[in-house]
Design a protein around this motif. Structure first.
Motif, short mmCIF file in Angstrom:
data_model
loop_
_atom_site.label_atom_id
_atom_site.label_comp_id
_atom_site.label_asym_id
_atom_site.label_seq_id
_atom_site.Cartn_x
_atom_site.Cartn_y
_atom_site.Cartn_z
N GLN A 248 0.83 -1.21 0.00
CA GLN A 248 0.00 0.00 0.00
C GLN A 248 0.86 1.26 0.00
OE1 GLN A 248 -2.80 -0.04 3.28
NE2 GLN A 248 -2.97 -2.27 3.20
N GLY B 113 -0.03 -0.83 -4.73
CA GLY B 113 -1.34 -0.24 -4.49
C GLY B 113 -1.31 1.26 -4.34
N TRP C 273 -7.26 1.69 -4.18
CA TRP C 273 -8.25 1.73 -3.11
C TRP C 273 -9.07 3.01 -3.28
CZ3 TRP C 273 -9.91 -1.50 0.64
CH2 TRP C 273 -10.70 -0.94 1.65
N ASN C 274 -10.37 2.90 -3.48
CA ASN C 274 -11.15 1.72 -3.79
C ASN C 274 -12.23 2.10 -4.77
OD1 ASN C 274 -13.57 2.65 -2.45
ND2 ASN C 274 -12.81 1.92 -0.51
#
Length: 257
Positions: free
Chosen positions: A119, A181, A220-221
């Motif tokens: 992330q 991410g 996300w997301n």
């Protein structure tokens, strides 16, 4: 038939069950992710989804404690960063023995985690520091700092600081395992937004460098409106264009590249 259910483990955002117990003690229970091996034995697709500081190619530090300040010298009053605790699970539970079909029921060793999704939208992350404080372009940081560390097979984690595991180099295949991410928009003031344009530029630089490209990208997301546009699939379209996933999909619009 292999289940398409993805078992995702995260130490953030949950208030129930095992995660509440972990948060209450401020440390991660290292055997917890043994459950991932059990899932793998039942044909689940299993991933790790660590915030960047919990799986950090830029440091050898390790701890099960989960309330550190950022590893870079900024926002030291923000004490929600980790120190490579997810790397322990990859080192300890990286393979699982699963039974094979047939009368003899022979088992074979397979990777426990199908991919690792890091992330970059962690609050006050390494990537955020590089862009906001060091004024690096995302392409420069992503290719020449972030991926360079792991591609050189030089990421050693000092597990002995806070566990029974010996210090060791973590081997992670960028092409087979790494998914990166991003936030679909600027989620809050702690998160550095990285746009589809920046990601596309970095991917082009990476491909030109001859280095391995990650297995994929995620964001996300889907419930959030991306990039202040009326197109709810803008980020998805951008990623498809970058990764060349579907030839006939809607193109990433010219004003977004």
């Amino acid at each position: 038939m292999e289940s398409i259910l993805q078992a995702v483990f995260s130490t953030l955002g949950s208030k129930t069950g095992d995660m509440a117990a972990l948060a209450a003690s401020n440390v991660i229970d290292l055997p917890f992710l043994f459950k991932s091996s059990q899932l793998k034995q039942h044909d689940y697709i299993v991933s790790l989804v660590p915030p960047q500081s919990y799986f950090d190619f830029q440091t050898s530090q390790f701890s099960t404690y989960i309330y550190f300040p950022p590893g870079d010298p900024w926002h030291q009053n923000f004490t929600y960063a980790g120190r490579n605790v997810y790397a322990y699970w990859l080192a300890k539970y990286g393979t699982t023995n699963v039974d094979q079909p047939g009368h003899d029921k022979k088992s074979k060793s397979v990777p426990t985690f199908d991919f690792v999704d890091v992330q970059f939208y962690e609050g006050y992350s390494r990537s955020g520091y590089a862009l906001d404080v060091q004024n690096m372009t995302f392409a420069d940081y992503f290719v020449n700092v972030y991926l360079q560390n792991i591609s050189q097979n030089s990421w050693e984690v000092n597990f002995s600081e806070n566990s029974s595991l010996p210090d060791q180099i973590i081997n992670l295949s960028i092409a087979e395992k790494l998914v990166v991410g991003f936030a679909v928009t600027k989620l809050n003031k702690k998160v550095t937004y990285i746009s589809p344009e920046q990601i596309a530029e970095a991917w082009n630089v990476l491909e030109s460098s001859g280095m391995a490209t990650p297995r994929g990208l995620m964001f996300w997301n889907m419930k959030l409106e991306p990039d202040d546009t009326n197109d709810p699939s803008n980020m998805a379209n951008a990623f498809n264009e970058i990764l060349h996933t579907r030839e006939n999909s809607e193109k990433f619009r010219p004003n977004c590249v």
